[in-house]
Write an enzyme that holds these catalytic residues in place. Structure first.
Site, mmCIF file in Angstrom:
data_model
loop_
_atom_site.group_PDB
_atom_site.id
_atom_site.type_symbol
_atom_site.label_atom_id
_atom_site.label_comp_id
_atom_site.label_asym_id
_atom_site.label_seq_id
_atom_site.Cartn_x
_atom_site.Cartn_y
_atom_site.Cartn_z
ATOM 1 N N VAL A 101 0.819 -1.211 0.000
ATOM 2 C CA VAL A 101 0.000 0.000 0.000
ATOM 3 C C VAL A 101 0.856 1.267 0.000
ATOM 4 C CG1 VAL A 101 -1.893 -1.146 1.163
ATOM 5 C CG2 VAL A 101 -0.173 0.028 2.524
ATOM 6 N N GLU A 102 0.219 2.385 -0.338
ATOM 7 C CA GLU A 102 0.847 3.705 -0.394
ATOM 8 C C GLU A 102 2.066 3.712 -1.318
ATOM 9 O OE1 GLU A 102 -0.737 6.016 0.727
ATOM 10 O OE2 GLU A 102 -1.538 5.756 2.723
ATOM 11 N N GLY A 103 1.978 2.983 -2.431
ATOM 12 C CA GLY A 103 3.085 2.880 -3.371
ATOM 13 C C GLY A 103 3.830 1.583 -3.129
#
Length: 818
Positions: free
Chosen positions: A498-500
């Protein structure tokens, strides 16, 4: 001999001027003084001084007379620079410009200002924040049973949901003026970490509304009306937010989202208004199944020119009620028990006023997203990682002392100690980075630092939990209410993704964004070229040349002198490490300049090379954070081996990254030359010693203040019926009775007891006077705790069947068909 001395003097002067970063006029004056001295001392005659003047004066005039230099030298370079400058989309520009550079820029630029780091005041929890951590957060943790949540309910219990709403856990980032708690980034990080030490599901549920989502976007960009409309409900928990960004074809590359918003006229509340017709398909959206308000990111288009001349308006963010006609939520993905699911919509009409920030922010969504991602990257994910690391540390230390094989605690075996040392060292490193990074987020919006923290801390979470699993063996593998490692182990892919995604973050973002944002000249040069500003480019270009020469001279000089010429802000055990970091900082600055100069836009495609330079930057940041943490914690004796292990490990990682970079540089000659510049006397860093690792591993087995500090702000069960409480109580009792237990074990080993059971053996110890009855009772009580602590769960077959599908075989068939 005189000629040789003159040449050596010239070389020394050049070296000194380069090392101190002297300006161009100083170089010119030094040249005049040097040749004047040679003439005065008779080393050269009139002919020599005339030749020097004929050659030197035009060169000096060319470089020092700015209009002439600009016209004859800079202009052709400027033309070539613009020709090779890679195109940059608006999205890329916004991503680069978003957020702030912070301490990482000092480490990148080759001459870190240690005074700033030493004077930087890390965030301290307020009395209100500390009270919330000690009371409301503690109460929430007591309510949580992760086995029940993840394996039986597949959701948080309703009383937990209500408690989270009532106590405003969703409102930590919302200002008090709107009914929120207004907590600092460090407070959010610490609270989420404590919850995560008990339940990842609850931690994710709490952290998402407090990171990238409607709340943060409204606080920073929302109109006054939007803030009044939504923030009180979000703060009170009567509104549950989610944010739809990713989709089937746009994960880490969020800029490629296919979701659209077409500017058009439509009916809203009985009136015809200008609005947006949205079509979207989002996936992997946390809290979507239970959300009451949906944040959406989409690309806005204005084909009829209703808002102006631009037809493509760019990425835009809007806030839409989940029950708005055409919005579909409710289905669930199953990455775990936390609520996560898809969001659909086709031709959903919304008024322009629902765009976050109003009409003026149409097309401004990408900057919003990039700037607000720092919360997730710098607060929430490091918090999850820190929680897993701390619990791995505490429980592995306890297990390593309680569990015995071959008549000794397994924590004393050197093979186990190697893994234990990694857990201990990384735990110290992660806590230092968590505190500094969250404090940085409280100060500014550091985009590169938070990407560094997200990538490495989630990877270290993986390393720590894997090492803990290896040490626990079957105790960590068998799932059930007793297993305190499995939830973290299963959550690792979530944090990594997540988040990249981590691969993208390491290979593209950290150095790709860091090199441009942190460098004092590169981005301004690019902007000067795009604006066709020759005057600005001239000043930047020659400043850049001087900067590169200085960093190269610093790197080589510090390498030849063993970093002795580098400064350290304080004396003591940290001083040598400060000097080594200054040396590697200079090396990174110089190598980065050479690389960008030679590869230009191709560096963007050389992901393995840029990733290695990103690793150097990252380790410089983490190492400096560790020194800061060690000093801020009072340079305690118990911390010293941990600080040294982290520093030795970080320097080894830097050396490994540079080594891989030099070996794989496209131009082998340049790669070898760079190696000589950075490591002129050979590789100096080899990692922590076995002895140092043994000290860390031994410390894990001991109770006391250091253990409490290294696992502070985590939740440990209070009863022997709790997963962590069971092991903790066995550990604490062992510390108390260990001399007696060892005496008993020794007697059994020597054949001084009778019987095959512990009960019989203890009775014979009492008869033989080896133990008193009271002592035997203590050993018996501990042995009962010990045995229970090392057991794993076992289930009746019916329980497992009912737990998974409610006991209905048609449900299994339905799942297979679906």
């Amino acid at each position: 001999m005189t000629v040789i001395l003159s040449l050596l003097a010239a070389l020394a002067a050049v070296w000194a001027l380069a090392y101190i970063g002297a300006p161009l006029l100083a170089w010119t004056a030094a040249a005049v003084v040097y040749f004047g001295a040679l003439y005065g001392l008779g080393v050269i005659g009139t002919t020599g001084i005339v030749i020097a003047a004929v050659i030197g004066v035009p060169v000096a005039v060319l470089f020092n007379v700015v209009p002439l230099r600009r016209s004859l030298l800079t202009k052709p370079i400027f033309k070539g620079f613009k020709a090779v400058l890679p195109p940059m989309s608006d999205t890329e520009r916004e991503a680069l410009e978003a957020g702030d550079v912070w301490w990482e820029a000092e480490m990148f630029r080759g001459k870190p200002d240690w005074t700033y780091l030493m004077n930087f005041q890390r965030t301290r929890l307020t009395d209100e924040e500390q009270s919330f951590l000690d009371n409301e957060t503690e109460q929430l943790c007591e309510m949580l049973d992760e086995w029940q949540i993840t394996q039986e309910l597949m959701d948080l219990p309703e009383d937990v949901w209500q408690f989270i709403r009532d106590k405003r856990f969703f409102a930590m980032l919302i200002p008090k003026a709107h009914g929120g708690l207004g907590f600092s980034a460090l407070a959010q990080s610490t609270i989420v970490a404590k919850i995560a030490s008990r339940s990842l599901t609850a931690a994710v549920t709490v952290m998402v509304p407090n990171s990238l989502g409607p709340g943060e976007l409204l606080v920073h960009y929302g109109t006054e009306d939007q803030q009044k409309r939504w923030l009180p409900g979000l703060a009170q928990g009567t509104e549950i937010p989610c944010f739809g960004l990713t989709g089937p074809e746009a994960g880490s590359d969020a800029g490629s989202i296919p979701d659209t918003g077409i500017v058009c006229k439509g009916e809203f509340e009985g009136k015809e208004v200008v609005g947006l017709k949205l079509t979207f398909s989002k996936r992997w959206i946390t809290l979507a199944p239970v959300a009451t308000v949906v944040g959406l990111a989409f690309k806005a288009y204005d084909p009829d020119g209703l808002l102006g001349d631009d037809r493509e308006l760019g990425i835009t963010c809007a806030l839409v009620p989940a029950d708005h006609p055409g919005v579909e939520v409710g289905k669930r993905h199953y990455p775990g028990a936390f609520m996560n699911g898809p969001i659909y919509g086709k031709d959903v009409f919304i008024p322009l006023e629902w765009v976050i920030g109003g009409r003026e922010q149409i097309g401004g969504g990408w900057r919003m997203l990039v700037e607000c991602l720092s919360a997730g990257r710098g607060i929430s994910l490091p918090a999850l990682s820190s929680a897993a690391s701390k619990m791995s540390y505490r429980m592995t230390g306890a297990f390593g002392r309680v569990r015995r094989q071959f008549k000794m605690p397994i924590g004393k075996f050197e093979g186990v100690q190697e893994a234990s040392a990694r857990i201990a060292g990384l735990n110290y490193k992660m806590e230092a980075a968590r505190v500094l990074t969250a404090s940085g987020v409280d100060t500014c919006a550091p985009s590169v630092v938070t990407a560094i923290a997200k990538y490495h801390m989630t990877e270290w979470m993986r390393q720590s939990v894997n090492d803990a699993m290896d040490i626990h063996g079957g105790r960590g593998v068998q799932q059930g209410p007793r297993n305190y490692l499995a939830p973290s182990y299963q959550a690792i892919p979530i944090a990594i993704t997540v988040e990249g995604a981590n691969i993208l973050t390491r290979s593209l973002m950290i150095f790709g964004q860091g090199a441009i944002r942190c460098h004092p000249y590169v981005f301004p040069e690019m902007e000067a070229a795009r604006e066709d500003d020759l005057k600005a480019f001239d000043k930047l270009l020659w400043g850049h040349v001087g900067y590169s020469v200085n960093r190269g001279a610093r790197a080589l000089t510090l390498g030849l002198t063993g970093s002795r010429l580098a400064g350290a802000p304080i004396s003591g055990p940290t001083a040598p490490y400060f000097r080594e970091l200054a040396r590697m900082s200079a090396a990174l600055a110089f190598v980065s300049d050479v690389t960008m100069g030679m590869l230009g836009g191709d560096l963007k495609r050389k992901e393995r090379l840029s990733a290695r330079l990103g690793d150097v930057l990252s380790q410089l940041y983490f190492a400096s954070a560790t020194l800061k943490y060690f000093i801020d914690e009072g340079q305690q004796e118990a911390d010293l081996p941990h600080m040294q292990w982290v520093m030795d490990d970080s320097l080894r990682e830097i050396a490994d990254a540079f080594d891989g970079f030099f070996r794989n540089f496209p131009n082998r000659f340049v790669g070898k030359a760079l190696r000589v510049m950075v490591f002129p006397l050979g590789r100096p860093y080899h990692g922590a010693s076995d002895d140092l690792g043994g000290q860390l591993a031994d410390a894990m087995l001991e109770p006391g203040a250091f253990r409490e500090r290294m696992t502070a702000d985590t939740y440990v069960g209070k009863s022997a019926g709790d997963a962590t409480g069971r092991m903790e109580q066995a550990f604490q009792m062992l510390v108390k009775v260990e001399p007696l237990y060892n005496k008993f074990a020794k007697a059994v080993a020597k054949g001084q007891t009778r019987g095959l059971t512990v009960t019989d053996q203890l009775a014979s110890c009492v008869e033989a006077g080896i133990l008193s009855q009271a002592e035997a009772d203590e050993v018996a009580a501990y042995d009962k705790l010990r045995y229970d602590a090392i057991l794993t769960d076992a289930f009746e077959p019916d329980y497992l069947l009912n737990r998974q599908n409610g006991g209905h075989q048609d449900k299994v068939q339905e799942a297979r068909v679906a």
